[in-house]
Design a protein around this motif. Structure first.
Motif, short mmCIF file in Angstrom:
data_model
loop_
_atom_site.label_atom_id
_atom_site.label_comp_id
_atom_site.label_asym_id
_atom_site.label_seq_id
_atom_site.Cartn_x
_atom_site.Cartn_y
_atom_site.Cartn_z
N LYS A 68 0.75 -1.13 -0.17
CA LYS A 68 0.10 0.00 -0.13
C LYS A 68 0.97 1.16 -0.07
N VAL B 261 -7.01 -3.38 6.53
CA VAL B 261 -7.62 -1.96 6.45
C VAL B 261 -8.81 -1.76 7.42
N GLU C 23 -7.07 9.77 5.49
CA GLU C 23 -8.15 10.35 5.48
C GLU C 23 -9.37 9.25 4.98
N LYS D 137 -19.35 -5.80 0.84
CA LYS D 137 -18.28 -6.58 1.80
C LYS D 137 -18.91 -6.88 3.38
P1 AMP Z 1 -8.97 -1.60 0.59
O1 AMP Z 1 -8.54 -3.03 0.88
O2 AMP Z 1 -8.02 -0.56 0.74
O3 AMP Z 1 -9.84 -1.55 -0.48
O4 AMP Z 1 -9.81 -1.46 1.77
C1 AMP Z 1 -10.78 -2.09 2.33
C2 AMP Z 1 -12.04 -1.17 2.74
O5 AMP Z 1 -12.05 -0.45 3.45
C3 AMP Z 1 -12.60 -0.70 1.45
O6 AMP Z 1 -13.57 -1.43 0.44
C4 AMP Z 1 -13.45 0.47 1.85
O7 AMP Z 1 -14.82 0.13 2.40
C5 AMP Z 1 -12.64 0.64 3.15
N1 AMP Z 1 -11.58 1.90 3.09
C6 AMP Z 1 -10.35 1.57 2.44
N2 AMP Z 1 -9.85 3.04 2.56
C7 AMP Z 1 -10.92 3.74 2.83
C8 AMP Z 1 -10.87 5.35 2.93
N3 AMP Z 1 -9.78 6.03 2.62
N4 AMP Z 1 -11.86 5.97 3.43
C9 AMP Z 1 -13.11 5.01 3.62
N5 AMP Z 1 -13.10 3.83 3.32
C10 AMP Z 1 -12.00 3.31 2.98
#
Ligand code: AMP
Ligand code: GLY
Length: 420
Positions: free
Chosen positions: A103, A153, A186, A214
């Motif tokens: 990331k 996350v 953020e 999800k």
């Molecule tokens: P990711 O694996 O980075 O997609 O994150 C998993 C889930 O966390 C995403 O599908 C979003 O629901 C949530 N998420 C990740 N980053 C953010 C962000 N900056 N703001 C809000 N929700 C987030």
């Protein structure tokens, strides 16, 4: 052609199913596949992360193309190993897979190339991260740098939750070295969308977006899962938004990788938040999404073998990819207790009682000694319907899914009813 598909989920069953429609395909192998893939492919009992055995098998069986479903073999360098032996393989190299596996890498890439994403900071020191956190507005998002099976996350609604997440990742090291660094960013507000584009390093062709649900329970409540359902195309997708996503995110990302000396070949997955100020990236993945693939590939009109060969042979500019205009809805049936602990081995009833237009993609399924389907995982099946309208597709799925029964089974009742 002989094709080897690596992986065992409903995503891989869908890929096998789509490939099986191609007149170019003579035989498909699935490693390891599931009970569903046995209907279309020969299952090989090989762990998807056992690159050496996969390589040996591809040579022995004279496989013409290997398709990688999950991220771990990509992260372990399966593509590099196959390419070194000049074996055609669909997926990015280990270095290019960093767009998903780190990331920190993807964040730095987005910042350098002005790809819209949440403002963030990167930390490798726990103390510095901890001090930074207390000065930030809450809610806030904490991300472990490396792969964490979708659990890395944490969207923290309180400072306490954020601190706990940081402690778990950096002190307790619950994700091991994947937590050596964190991204703190953020929280974005809006609607989530997954987009897939094919890239052959130079050309990138936008694909069909989908929505993924999800959380495990209706109304987006409960813990996150690998995905409980999906639909395509998203209700809120307009031509303008589609172009903006491709012009400001997907195409620039592929160009950025090229510029960085990490040419990207395969399918690039953008996990986006559509905010008031436009689409922003939450993450990139180096592979197809699950369960999005189950609702995207049924809409594909073009031969998937042609697309994958064009990617591998860097001839994507020579083909046109076409999609139908229909709506597609997929609902996941899961084992009782999933995403926490669950039992396996329950007989699955009702699969032979589904309407002809319904697609059944298997994930955690096995054949018992009598040749009957039994459960063997958390997400067991994705049931998919395609129709002229979203409401019809939804109705078709739910009408059929209620005929499937196994002990403890559960599914969300509100997929495609509201936007995630
Ligand atoms: P990711 O694996 O980075 O997609 O994150 C998993 C889930 O966390 C995403 O599908 C979003 O629901 C949530 N998420 C990740 N980053 C953010 C962000 N900056 N703001 C809000 N929700 C987030
Ligand atoms: N559906 C989320 C993922 O495949 O990562």
């Amino acid at each position: 052609m002989k094709i080897l598909v690596v992986g065992s989920g409903a995503r891989e069953h869908t890929i096998v199913w789509k490939l099986s429609h191609s007149t170019k395909v003579k035989e498909i192998f699935a490693a390891p596949g599931n009970a569903g893939t046995t209907m279309l492919a020969r299952n090989l009992d090989i762990n998807p992360n056992d690159i050496r055995t996969l390589l040996k098998t591809a040579i022995e069986k004279k496989v013409d193309l290997t398709v990688v479903g999950p991220e771990v073999p990509l992260a372990e360098g399966i593509v590099d190993e196959f390419q070194a032996k000049e074996l055609p393989i669909f997926g990015p190299t280990k270095a290019a897979s960093q767009i998903e596996t780190s990331k920190v890498f993807s964040k730095k890439l987005m910042q350098k190339y002005n790809i819209p994403c949440a403002p963030s900071n990167i930390f490798s020191s726990y103390q510095e991260a901890k001090q930074y956190l207390v000065r930030q507005p809450i809610p806030i998002v904490i991300k472990a740098d490396g792969l964490a099976a979708g659990k890395g996350v944490i969207v923290a609604e309180t400072l306490k939750q954020a601190q706990q997440a940081l402690d778990n990742i950096m002190l307790e090291r619950v994700f091991g070295a994947a937590g050596d660094r964190v991204v703190i960013e953020e929280k974005l507000n809006g609607r989530e969308m997954s987009v897939f584009s094919f890239s052959d390093t130079a050309t990138s062709i936008p694909s069909m977006p989908a929505c993924d649900y999800k959380p495990v329970f209706d109304g987006n409540r409960g813990p996150n899962t690998g995905g409980m359902g999906s639909y395509s195309p998203p209700n809120f997708l307009t031509n303008g938004l589609y172009e903006k996503i491709n012009n400001t995110i997907m195409q620039p990302a592929v160009k950025a990788m090229q510029n960085e000396g990490l040419p990207y070949q395969g399918v690039l997955y953008g996990g986006l938040m559509i905010t008031d100020t436009g689409p922003k990236v939450m993450e990139f993945n180096a592979r197809f999404g699950d369960p999005e693939t189950q609702v995207v590939l049924p809409r594909l009109k073009t031969d998937l073998v042609d697309i994958m060969l064009a990617v591998v042979n860097k001839k994507l500019n020579q083909i046109k990819i076409e999609w139908n205009n229909k709506a597609c809805v997929g609902v996941v049936i899961a084992s009782g207790g999933y995403p926490s602990n669950y039992k396996r081995g329950f007989p699955i009833n009702g699969l032979d009682n589904l309407d002809d237009d319904i697609l059944t993609f298997h994930a955690g399924t096995k054949l018992d000694e009598a040749g009957k389907f039994i459960t063997s995982g958390g997400r067991v099946l994705t049931i998919v319907a395609t129709a002229q309208t979203l409401a019809q597709a939804r109705e078709r799925v739910y009408n059929n899914i209620s005929r499937i029964k196994f002990e403890g089974c559960h599914f969300r009742k509100d997929i495609a009813l509201f936007d995630p």
